[in-house]
Design a protein around this motif. Sequence first.
Motif, PDB file in Angstrom:
ATOM      1  N   GLY A  25      -9.504  -5.698  -4.726  1.00  0.00           N
ATOM      2  CA  GLY A  25      -8.183  -5.095  -4.540  1.00  0.00           C
ATOM      3  C   GLY A  25      -8.262  -3.585  -4.406  1.00  0.00           C
ATOM      4  O   GLY A  25      -7.733  -3.002  -3.445  1.00  0.00           O
ATOM      5  N   SER A  26      -8.964  -2.951  -5.347  1.00  0.00           N
ATOM      6  CA  SER A  26      -9.002  -1.473  -5.278  1.00  0.00           C
ATOM      7  C   SER A  26      -9.858  -0.998  -4.098  1.00  0.00           C
ATOM      8  O   SER A  26      -9.588   0.062  -3.524  1.00  0.00           O
ATOM      9  N   ILE A  27     -10.867  -1.778  -3.719  1.00  0.00           N
ATOM     10  CA  ILE A  27     -11.686  -1.398  -2.540  1.00  0.00           C
ATOM     11  C   ILE A  27     -10.805  -1.432  -1.284  1.00  0.00           C
ATOM     12  O   ILE A  27     -10.834  -0.529  -0.453  1.00  0.00           O
ATOM     13  N   ILE A  28      -9.974  -2.483  -1.197  1.00  0.00           N
ATOM     14  CA  ILE A  28      -9.130  -2.642  -0.001  1.00  0.00           C
ATOM     15  C   ILE A  28      -7.987  -1.610   0.000  1.00  0.00           C
ATOM     16  O   ILE A  28      -7.594  -1.098   1.044  1.00  0.00           O
ATOM     17  N   LYS A  29      -7.501  -1.283  -1.190  1.00  0.00           N
ATOM     18  CA  LYS A  29      -6.421  -0.274  -1.306  1.00  0.00           C
ATOM     19  C   LYS A  29      -6.830   1.048  -0.632  1.00  0.00           C
ATOM     20  O   LYS A  29      -5.998   1.758  -0.066  1.00  0.00           O
ATOM     21  N   ASP A  30      -8.122   1.352  -0.701  1.00  0.00           N
ATOM     22  CA  ASP A  30      -8.607   2.622  -0.129  1.00  0.00           C
ATOM     23  C   ASP A  30      -8.636   2.629   1.399  1.00  0.00           C
ATOM     24  O   ASP A  30      -8.826   3.678   2.005  1.00  0.00           O
ATOM     25  N   VAL A  31      -8.530   1.434   2.029  1.00  0.00           N
ATOM     26  CA  VAL A  31      -8.701   1.420   3.488  1.00  0.00           C
ATOM     27  C   VAL A  31      -7.479   0.911   4.247  1.00  0.00           C
ATOM     28  O   VAL A  31      -7.533   0.767   5.475  1.00  0.00           O
ATOM     29  N   THR A  32      -6.391   0.602   3.533  1.00  0.00           N
ATOM     30  CA  THR A  32      -5.180   0.164   4.242  1.00  0.00           C
ATOM     31  C   THR A  32      -3.938   0.649   3.499  1.00  0.00           C
ATOM     32  O   THR A  32      -3.959   0.777   2.267  1.00  0.00           O
ATOM     33  N   SER A  33      -2.876   0.870   4.272  1.00  0.00           N
ATOM     34  CA  SER A  33      -1.616   1.254   3.621  1.00  0.00           C
ATOM     35  C   SER A  33      -0.673   0.057   3.561  1.00  0.00           C
ATOM     36  O   SER A  33       0.537   0.210   3.374  1.00  0.00           O
ATOM     37  N   ALA A  34      -1.221  -1.141   3.724  1.00  0.00           N
ATOM     38  CA  ALA A  34      -0.404  -2.364   3.755  1.00  0.00           C
ATOM     39  C   ALA A  34       0.337  -2.578   2.433  1.00  0.00           C
ATOM     40  O   ALA A  34      -0.146  -2.208   1.365  1.00  0.00           O
TER      41      ALA A  34
END
Length: 344
Positions: A25-34
Amino acid sequence: MHKIHVNTSKPYDIIVDNSLLDNCGSIIKDVTSADKIVVVTDDIVDSLYSDTVVKSLENTGFNVKKYVFPNGEASKCFNTLNELYDFLALNEITRTDCLVALGGGVVGDLTGYAAATFLRGIDFVQIPTTLLAQVDSSIGGKTAIDIPAGKNLVGAFKQPNIVICDISTLSTLTPHIFSDGMGEVVKYAMIRSSKLFDILIKSDAKDNLEEIICQCIDIKRQIVENDEFDKGERMLLNFGHTFGHAIEKAQNYSGLSHGSAVAVGMCIVTELAVKKGLCSEGAYTELKECLKKYALPISVDISNEELAKHCVNDKKRTSDIINIVIATDIGKSELRKIPINSII
Ligand SMILES: NC(=O)c1ccc[n+]([C@@H]2O[C@H](COP(=O)([O-])OP(=O)(O)OC[C@H]3O[C@@H](n4cnc5c(N)ncnc54)[C@H](O)[C@@H]3O)[C@@H](O)[C@H]2O)c1
């Protein structure tokens, strides 16, 4: 943790480590503003890993939906794609939302194509869970579905926002699916790296998975950076695939699995190279030993005539000349244009 940066038209990172799913979750948070994330997966991977992924995404604040389809190549088709489009529309996915492909190459290819086309393109993350997907299909931005006329005939280039390779997910693969991925690993060693080939021969790949996966990813990274849209050097990745695809087609896709067919394809093309004086007998013997070591086949009971017939239907053919990749030694390869009638 290893981080490999891929410098394509849309640059992104590939991260490789154990136990990354808990923290995705936190890894993906860094690469998308979804705001919303749709996790796309198949039924087998769903039962193993989606709870962990969904929990991590929800804990990070994403609104998470999940779309699950039956595992297997047969699902990489328009029916599944249409159902996925409907699911995305029904859940009011917007252009700033994101798809997460959790699974093997089938999930990655289908989800990537949906992400390339839904609303003319939305964010997408790869979480590959097979060896084949970690070393090959999740990298480089090729996405596709199959149509009755052939495999991967409808597709798009769509680079992901990030690739999260959690090596611990490979522990649940069946021995056969693991071996299938090893077919592609041996391919990388043959086309680019005698050093990787040595590791495969001198040790058990399972003891060095992290190093092997990173080396394969790095080989694919270099090739894709040089030729993102598959006009030249990227074709080297097709070593063994012209005959491999011909075998799969000849067996109506119900015989050898992809990695096994590629293994036999590498043997056929290398035997051809030895006959033409382009590769040494010794290198061919080493290739066969390595494939056998990883429980991969080195021959198949199909006549040369039958294989040649299916080779000429290969979609990489242009006019009456076919592009074929030859290994000239362990770790060295080149693209050759040869007349169709001299294939076998
Ligand atoms: N886009 C590309 O560049 C590219 C490159 C190579 C292959 N491909 C495509 O990849 C597909 C093949 O990929 P694949 O071999 O990963 O097949 P797959 O996605 O069908 O996975 C194989 C099987 O393994 C299961 N599985 C996945 N992860 C698992 C895990 N961690 N534990 C237990 N079971 C698991 C799946 O449910 C499935 O039954 C083909 O469609 C091929 O065309 C694409």
